[in-house]
Design an enzyme around this catalytic site. Structure first.
Site, PDB file in Angstrom:
ATOM      1  N   TRP A 329       0.842  -1.206   0.000  1.00 18.81           N
ATOM      2  CA  TRP A 329       0.000   0.000   0.000  1.00 18.81           C
ATOM      3  C   TRP A 329       0.877   1.256   0.000  1.00 18.81           C
ATOM      4  CZ3 TRP A 329      -0.387   3.895   3.732  1.00 18.81           C
ATOM      5  CH2 TRP A 329      -1.437   4.803   3.547  1.00 18.81           C
ATOM      6  N   HIS A 330       2.043   1.163   0.666  1.00 18.42           N
ATOM      7  CA  HIS A 330       2.915   2.339   0.733  1.00 18.42           C
ATOM      8  C   HIS A 330       3.527   2.677  -0.624  1.00 18.42           C
ATOM      9  CE1 HIS A 330       2.641   1.828   5.091  1.00 18.42           C
ATOM     10  NE2 HIS A 330       3.023   3.078   5.163  1.00 18.42           N
ATOM     11  N   GLY A 331       3.705   1.705  -1.466  1.00 17.91           N
ATOM     12  CA  GLY A 331       4.284   1.999  -2.773  1.00 17.91           C
ATOM     13  C   GLY A 331       4.383   0.738  -3.609  1.00 17.91           C
ATOM     14  N   PHE A 499       2.711   8.182  -1.296  1.00 18.43           N
ATOM     15  CA  PHE A 499       2.050   6.893  -1.077  1.00 18.43           C
ATOM     16  C   PHE A 499       0.565   6.975  -1.439  1.00 18.43           C
ATOM     17  CE2 PHE A 499       5.321   6.807   2.481  1.00 18.43           C
ATOM     18  CZ  PHE A 499       6.293   6.415   1.603  1.00 18.43           C
TER      19      PHE A 499
END
Lengths: 499, 332
Positions: A329-331, A499
């Site tokens: 989800w962060h990247g 993000f």
């Protein structure tokens, strides 16, 4: 528009506040909320106007789906509600998947198959990760009938309310929507405004004074690692320690600014950071770091997957899946997946340890607590290596430096001042990958890091501070924040914007 | 309302404390102190010279790539090399130098291109901002109000920490500005000792530098250009002969014709001369010490001989041969 820019602080914010409360007084709550929704869309459109249509469309579609789910559920048509929920989740996650992960997935598959990497130019809409999770929450809570019936206006403000639109905190519908529905929201409250401004100013100082300073130190070391430079022991550790501080001050600063802004508008947001680096185990860390994301992952992913209810194997699987997806989800990159995987592994090991370890005898408990704190902090800091590095080779380069495999060197001036250092380090004129490559960069960065870690480890977080202590903190930081706001050579965006 | 009042008081107290700290208490005796000492020495030397004299003024390009002890004797003029560092604001420099310039004096300005194109914001926050606030408030008072604000707000968190570190190191006697400058400058302010042998370890670094020249539009619109023009008008009004010149740069990067034209026009339009050397002051990488503005000593001397000959022609002055000691030094 960034919170840490003069155009926001001197332009957008006063106009948004004045318009909201004046309309609330003279034209009523609905007019004020329409104005606030419009202001929030303007705030979002400042970055790229066409994407306002995506956000507005997504809000409209999710509101319709959420209402349909809730009404079906309340009427006892669970199967219909589930089908609509699945359609809604597919729509939201499909959009997120396309914009954020399609290229990554295609490139990974092409690499596996030995084909050339695709050259798609998919433009990632700002904040899509955050507003997607908010809407997923709304749909799931609708299915669970765990929210009150809400009008479109309150829902639009719940999603688009500019303080949390871009980077959270991720807030639950049942906590926020009722606040927009109450008549008191449009009543001006001077003390509430002062409290919000206080929190906002301290968040601004965290970002501009602390995060951006440490970011400058971290960037040098990680840029060198990206170019496979032979980072020395101190250069590698200083870059990593600086990054750990940068990401904490940057994100918690953003969260404080969001909480403060919301408070100015009479809205209360939940706490998002509570001194996470003081944690004594990794579970505690996740209860204090990006708390609203942690709750989302627990309540909307880990528990629905089965949590710990189906045996140890499933527990480990669920935990790893949750953390790997949290990382992703962060990247869209393998380094983020590695970061999530590391934290998943830490949590699994911690679960085993909790079950197997016996309590220490009373006299050893303080040492045990200290050891637990040190180990947790080390584990968290080391996990930032893949999170920040541009790829696996850069990770390995930095890890070599951290392990001292490229040697330990110190500026000659330091060894002349403290000859005992000569036993562990060889003297060099300057450390080439530290700060701005001056002789005094080493003591300067040492002192800055000591100050940063003192703030993080020894002081209470700002929501624990009393009002007088907070004012003291404002007195210590306001001038530096204004210096950075109006005189810094460049505006550095928040890390979580990407993000 | 009381909470808001208290918050406002905290903000004002913060500004007052910040101002007091950086104006009266904290100092950077090593980084800023070295610049300040270098500046003081050059100004003091210039004050002792009779007129007409020659002042070479730019950033570090003046000190590293020009040698007053060559140019002065060749033109039979007392000469001072005023170049210190690129980041020092031109308004600050001109304010310090103008009282020392008299009718008949000559000022040669081989300014680095970044000095023309510097923005107003960057000019306010150069390394001299902290020096002005802490040590030269009388000079600061003579500068525009924007400069006062810049000087007041020049210090960030790093400046605070660095001040503490530098004051500690200086107090402990581990380093100091005199030691930092020892053996690096001659009496006229020329940088000495940048030898080819020392430059060898910088060659790999120099090979990575690839500095693009500004466009003509950037030269025309830069804040530095405004300051230079203001100084040229002052010089004309005070019968000081100002002459522009080109900074030393890598020959591998061709100077765009329109940039050259814009630079020359800036001087000629404002009643000043403009000096062009063969090759546009551009030399091979191996002639440089540690940056494109800094020639190695032998090439600094060779460049200075060329500058002296061109200046003599422009000023219609008799020229003498270079001093005998330069024969010991070679460029290439």
């Amino acid at each position: 528009m960034l919170f840490n820019t003069p155009v926001f602080i001197l332009g957008f914010l006063p106009i948004a506040l004045a318009g909201f409360f004046l309309l609330g007084r003279w034209a009523g709550r609905r007019a004020a909320l329409w104005y606030l929704a419009g202001a929030s869309l303007f705030f979002y459109g400042w970055w790229n106007p066409p994407f306002v249509l995506l956000l507005a469309g997504s809000i409209g579609a999710n509101y319709g789906l959420g209402q349909a789910i809730l009404h079906a559920r309340l009427a006892g048509r669970t199967r219909q509600a589930r089908l609509i929920l699945i359609a809604g989740l597919a729509l939201d996650l499909g959009l997120l998947g396309w914009f954020k992960y399609a290229h990554f997935l295609a490139a990974s598959l092409a690499a596996l198959a030995g084909w050339p990497a695709p050259h798609w130019h998919i433009f990632l809409p700002l904040a899509i990760s955050f507003f997607t999770f908010q809407q997923v929450m709304f749909l799931v809570d609708s299915f669970r009938a765990d929210r009150a019936d809400a009008g479109l206006l309150a829902y639009a403000n719940f999603i688009a309310f500019f303080p949390h639109l871009i980077s959270g905190p991720i807030v639950r519908p049942k906590d926020i929507i009722p606040q927009f529905q109450g008549d008191t929201v449009v009543l001006w409250n001077t003390n509430g405004f002062a409290e919000g401004l206080d929190i906002f100013l301290l968040g601004l100082a965290k970002k501009l004074v602390l995060a951006d300073t440490f970011g400058g130190f971290a960037d040098v070391g990680f840029a060198a690692a990206n170019h496979a430079a032979p980072l020395g022991f101190f250069e590698a550790w200083y870059a990593l320690l600086a990054y750990a501080l940068q990401i904490y001050f940057d994100f918690s600063g953003y969260s404080d600014m969001a909480i403060g802004l919301a408070r100015m508008f009479g809205i209360r947001f939940p706490l998002n950071f509570a001194s996470p680096y003081k944690s004594r185990n990794i579970r505690e860390f996740w209860q204090h770091w990006n708390m609203t994301l942690s709750f989302f992952l627990r309540d909307y992913l880990y528990i629905p997957l089965g949590g710990n209810r189906h045996g140890e194997g499933r527990r480990i699987g669920n935990l790893m899946a949750t953390m790997l997806l949290g990382g992703l989800w962060h990247g869209a990159g393998w380094t983020f997946i590695a970061w999530g995987g590391l934290h998943g592994a830490y949590l699994v090991i911690h679960g085993w340890f909790r079950r197997l370890a016996r309590p220490l005898p009373a006299p050893f408990r303080p040492i045990g607590r200290l050891g637990a704190h040190a180990l947790t902090l080390l584990a968290v800091i080391l996990a930032w290596v893949p999170f920040r590095a541009s790829g696996l080779p850069a990770c390995l380069t930095l890890l070599r430096g951290l392990a001292g495999l490229n040697g330990i060197a110190l500026p000659r001036l330091m060894i002349r001042a403290l000859p005992a250092l000569g036993w562990i380090a060889r003297p060099v004129p300057v450390l080439p990958y530290l700060g701005d490559t001056r002789t005094l960069a080493f003591p300067e960065i040492t002192a800055c890091l000591a100050l940063g870690w003192f703030i993080v480890l020894a002081l209470p977080h700002l929501h624990q501070m009393s009002a007088p202590t907070r004012r003291l903190a404002v007195a210590g930081s306001f001038a530096f924040a204004m210096q950075a706001l109006f005189f810094a050579p460049a505006v550095i965006p928040f890390l979580y914007f990407q993000f | 309302m009381r909470d808001l009042g208290k918050l406002l008081c905290a903000c004002l107290a913060s500004l007052a404390l910040y101002g007091l700290l950086f104006a009266l208490v904290l100092d950077r005796p090593l980084s800023d102190g070295t610049l300040r000492l270098e500046m003081q020495r050059k100004l003091a030397y210039a004050a002792r010279l009779p007129s007409p004299k020659l002042l070479v003024l730019a950033g570090s390009n003046a000190a590293y790539s020009h040698r007053c002890q060559v140019i002065g004797p060749m033109l039979r003029l007392p000469c001072v090399n005023g170049g210190i560092a690129l980041g020092i604001g031109l308004d600050d420099q001109f304010t310090r130098w103008e009282p020392l310039l008299h009718p008949g004096d000559i000022v040669y300005l081989p300014m680095e291109f970044a000095q023309y194109t510097v923005s107003h914001a960057a000019n306010r926050l150069g390394p001299d901002a902290a020096i002005l606030l802490r040590h030269n408030r009388i000079i600061l008072a003579r500068l525009p109000p924007g400069r006062w604000l810049g000087a007041f707000f020049a210090a960030d968190l790093r400046a605070l920490v660095l001040s503490a570190v530098e004051m500690a190191v200086h107090t402990a006697g581990l380093a100091g500005p005199r030691r930092a400058l020892a053996g690096k400058f001659d009496a006229a302010g020329d940088r000495i000792g940048a030898t080819a042998a020392k430059a060898r370890r910088n060659q790999a670094f120099l090979a990575t530098l690839d500095r693009a020249d500004p466009t003509a539009a950037q030269i025309d619109s830069g804040y530095g250009s405004i300051e230079i023009i203001r100084f040229l008008h002052w010089a004309t009004a005070h019968h000081v002969h100002a002459i522009g010149g080109l900074p030393t740069e890598f020959a591998a990067i061709r100077l765009p014709a329109e940039t050259l034209a814009a630079t020359g026009a800036l001087y000629r339009r404002n009643h000043a001369g403009f000096l062009m050397l063969p090759g546009e002051s551009r030399y091979p990488h191996r002639d440089f010490y540690d940056s494109p503005d800094h020639l190695v000593q032998g090439c600094q001397i060779a460049h200075s001989i060329a500058v002296a000959r061109a200046l003599a022609k422009l000023l219609r002055r008799a020229i003498r041969p270079p001093p005998a000691w330069v024969k010991k030094h070679h460029c290439r």
